[in-house]
Design a protein around this motif. Structure first.
Motif, PDB file in Angstrom:
ATOM      1  N   UNK A   1       0.831  -1.199   0.000  1.00  0.00           N
ATOM      2  CA  UNK A   1       0.000   0.000   0.000  1.00  0.00           C
ATOM      3  C   UNK A   1       0.865   1.248   0.000  1.00  0.00           C
ATOM      4  N   UNK A   2       0.305   2.318  -0.554  1.00  0.00           N
ATOM      5  CA  UNK A   2       0.951   3.623  -0.500  1.00  0.00           C
ATOM      6  C   UNK A   2       0.840   4.143   0.926  1.00  0.00           C
ATOM      7  N   UNK A   3       1.876   4.806   1.363  1.00  0.00           N
ATOM      8  CA  UNK A   3       1.910   5.355   2.713  1.00  0.00           C
ATOM      9  C   UNK A   3       1.887   6.881   2.604  1.00  0.00           C
ATOM     10  N   UNK A   4       1.113   7.516   3.431  1.00  0.00           N
ATOM     11  CA  UNK A   4       0.926   8.963   3.357  1.00  0.00           C
ATOM     12  C   UNK A   4       2.251   9.708   3.543  1.00  0.00           C
ATOM     13  N   UNK A   5       2.322  10.939   3.033  1.00  0.00           N
ATOM     14  CA  UNK A   5       3.570  11.691   3.048  1.00  0.00           C
ATOM     15  C   UNK A   5       3.878  12.423   4.349  1.00  0.00           C
ATOM     16  N   UNK A   6       3.081  12.231   5.366  1.00  0.00           N
ATOM     17  CA  UNK A   6       3.224  13.002   6.599  1.00  0.00           C
ATOM     18  C   UNK A   6       4.636  12.990   7.179  1.00  0.00           C
ATOM     19  N   UNK A   7       5.233  11.818   7.339  1.00  0.00           N
ATOM     20  CA  UNK A   7       6.565  11.736   7.946  1.00  0.00           C
ATOM     21  C   UNK A   7       7.615  12.428   7.087  1.00  0.00           C
ATOM     22  N   UNK A   8       7.516  12.268   5.766  1.00  0.00           N
ATOM     23  CA  UNK A   8       8.491  12.924   4.891  1.00  0.00           C
ATOM     24  C   UNK A   8       8.312  14.441   4.913  1.00  0.00           C
ATOM     25  N   UNK A   9       7.071  14.894   5.010  1.00  0.00           N
ATOM     26  CA  UNK A   9       6.837  16.343   5.113  1.00  0.00           C
ATOM     27  C   UNK A   9       7.382  16.872   6.439  1.00  0.00           C
ATOM     28  N   UNK A  10       7.094  16.180   7.528  1.00  0.00           N
ATOM     29  CA  UNK A  10       7.557  16.626   8.845  1.00  0.00           C
ATOM     30  C   UNK A  10       9.084  16.664   8.915  1.00  0.00           C
ATOM     31  N   UNK A  11       9.744  15.736   8.248  1.00  0.00           N
ATOM     32  CA  UNK A  11      11.205  15.628   8.333  1.00  0.00           C
ATOM     33  C   UNK A  11      11.934  16.549   7.365  1.00  0.00           C
ATOM     34  N   UNK A  12      11.225  17.086   6.375  1.00  0.00           N
ATOM     35  CA  UNK A  12      11.849  17.888   5.310  1.00  0.00           C
ATOM     36  C   UNK A  12      12.939  17.091   4.597  1.00  0.00           C
ATOM     37  N   UNK A  13      12.746  15.800   4.494  1.00  0.00           N
ATOM     38  CA  UNK A  13      13.752  14.911   3.922  1.00  0.00           C
ATOM     39  C   UNK A  13      14.151  15.319   2.514  1.00  0.00           C
ATOM     40  N   UNK A  14      13.207  15.778   1.707  1.00  0.00           N
ATOM     41  CA  UNK A  14      13.499  16.127   0.312  1.00  0.00           C
ATOM     42  C   UNK A  14      13.656  17.636   0.105  1.00  0.00           C
ATOM     43  N   UNK A  15      13.660  18.422   1.159  1.00  0.00           N
ATOM     44  CA  UNK A  15      13.746  19.883   1.038  1.00  0.00           C
ATOM     45  C   UNK A  15      15.141  20.289   0.551  1.00  0.00           C
ATOM     46  N   UNK A  16      15.237  20.915  -0.625  1.00  0.00           N
ATOM     47  CA  UNK A  16      16.551  21.279  -1.175  1.00  0.00           C
ATOM     48  C   UNK A  16      17.360  22.200  -0.262  1.00  0.00           C
ATOM     49  N   UNK A  17      16.693  23.081   0.480  1.00  0.00           N
ATOM     50  CA  UNK A  17      17.422  23.977   1.389  1.00  0.00           C
ATOM     51  C   UNK A  17      18.046  23.191   2.535  1.00  0.00           C
ATOM     52  N   UNK A  18      17.303  22.241   3.086  1.00  0.00           N
ATOM     53  CA  UNK A  18      17.836  21.411   4.170  1.00  0.00           C
ATOM     54  C   UNK A  18      18.992  20.561   3.654  1.00  0.00           C
ATOM     55  N   UNK A  19      18.824  19.993   2.474  1.00  0.00           N
ATOM     56  CA  UNK A  19      19.885  19.174   1.879  1.00  0.00           C
ATOM     57  C   UNK A  19      21.139  20.016   1.673  1.00  0.00           C
ATOM     58  N   UNK A  20      21.002  21.218   1.094  1.00  0.00           N
ATOM     59  CA  UNK A  20      22.153  22.093   0.846  1.00  0.00           C
ATOM     60  C   UNK A  20      22.845  22.471   2.152  1.00  0.00           C
ATOM     61  N   UNK A  21      22.062  22.786   3.178  1.00  0.00           N
ATOM     62  CA  UNK A  21      22.644  23.134   4.476  1.00  0.00           C
ATOM     63  C   UNK A  21      23.436  21.964   5.041  1.00  0.00           C
ATOM     64  N   UNK A  22      22.871  20.740   4.937  1.00  0.00           N
ATOM     65  CA  UNK A  22      23.557  19.561   5.478  1.00  0.00           C
ATOM     66  C   UNK A  22      24.812  19.203   4.686  1.00  0.00           C
ATOM     67  N   UNK A  23      24.803  19.485   3.381  1.00  0.00           N
ATOM     68  CA  UNK A  23      26.004  19.246   2.579  1.00  0.00           C
ATOM     69  C   UNK A  23      27.080  20.257   2.956  1.00  0.00           C
ATOM     70  N   UNK A  24      26.665  21.515   3.104  1.00  0.00           N
ATOM     71  CA  UNK A  24      27.603  22.599   3.448  1.00  0.00           C
ATOM     72  C   UNK A  24      28.169  22.404   4.848  1.00  0.00           C
ATOM     73  N   UNK A  25      27.306  22.099   5.801  1.00  0.00           N
ATOM     74  CA  UNK A  25      27.717  21.929   7.196  1.00  0.00           C
ATOM     75  C   UNK A  25      27.099  20.643   7.706  1.00  0.00           C
ATOM     76  N   UNK A  26      27.794  19.529   7.558  1.00  0.00           N
ATOM     77  CA  UNK A  26      27.223  18.234   7.984  1.00  0.00           C
ATOM     78  C   UNK A  26      26.861  18.247   9.468  1.00  0.00           C
ATOM     79  N   UNK A  27      25.636  17.823   9.806  1.00  0.00           N
ATOM     80  CA  UNK A  27      25.223  17.809  11.204  1.00  0.00           C
ATOM     81  C   UNK A  27      25.902  16.706  12.019  1.00  0.00           C
TER      82      UNK A  27
END
Length: 148
Positions: free
Chosen positions: A119-145
């Motif tokens: 079954x398809x699973x709702x996007x809630x967890x991915x939205x809450x985590x900002x997993x695919x957010x390009x700004x979050x990704x860029x920040x983590x690449x620039x300054x790894x947490x």
């Protein structure tokens, strides 16, 4: 969805119920949809740990969650698995399908998974985590947490 997913996490448990989750990845569609119910998950040599396969020997139930980068929902699959060898994979026309394989990468064996539910699973967890957010990704690449 599975034919386009380059990444999945597979959960298994040993005979005592101790759980293990293992990331799996490759080219989109590396997990083969063989028919309405069976999937074939090739196993590429990695860290030389085989907890998933040992667990499946004791308890064949598996759970998988498939991801496609940038897609906000996921697909979940539950079923039973059995280990198949390299010859079984070759007979199905399965080969190593990984981005940038290293010198240790080799197709070893695989899992034949009989799907019991999906079954398809709702996007809630991915939205809450900002997993695919390009700004979050860029920040983590620039300054790894975290560092290894």
């Amino acid at each position: 969805f599975i034919r386009n997913a380059p990444f999945a996490v597979m959960a298994t448990a040993d005979g005592d119920g101790r759980c293990d989750a293992s990331p799996k990845g490759g080219y989109p569609g590396f997990v083969k949809v063989l028919d309405d119910r069976p999937l074939l998950l090739p196993d590429v040599r990695g860290n030389r740990l085989f907890q998933s396969h040992e667990n499946i020997d004791a308890s064949p139930q598996v759970g998988l969650i498939f991801f496609i980068p940038g897609v906000e929902y996921t697909v979940r699959v539950n079923g039973t698995a059995q280990v198949v060898d390299e010859e079984d994979l070759k007979a199905c026309g399965i080969s190593l399908e990984a981005f940038d394989p290293d010198d240790n990468a080799a197709l070893q064996q695989g899992l034949l998974i009989e799907v019991e539910e999906d079954y398809a699973h709702c996007p809630r967890a991915l939205k809450f985590s900002h997993l695919w957010d390009p700004k979050v990704i860029a920040t983590n690449v620039q300054t790894p947490p975290v560092t290894r």
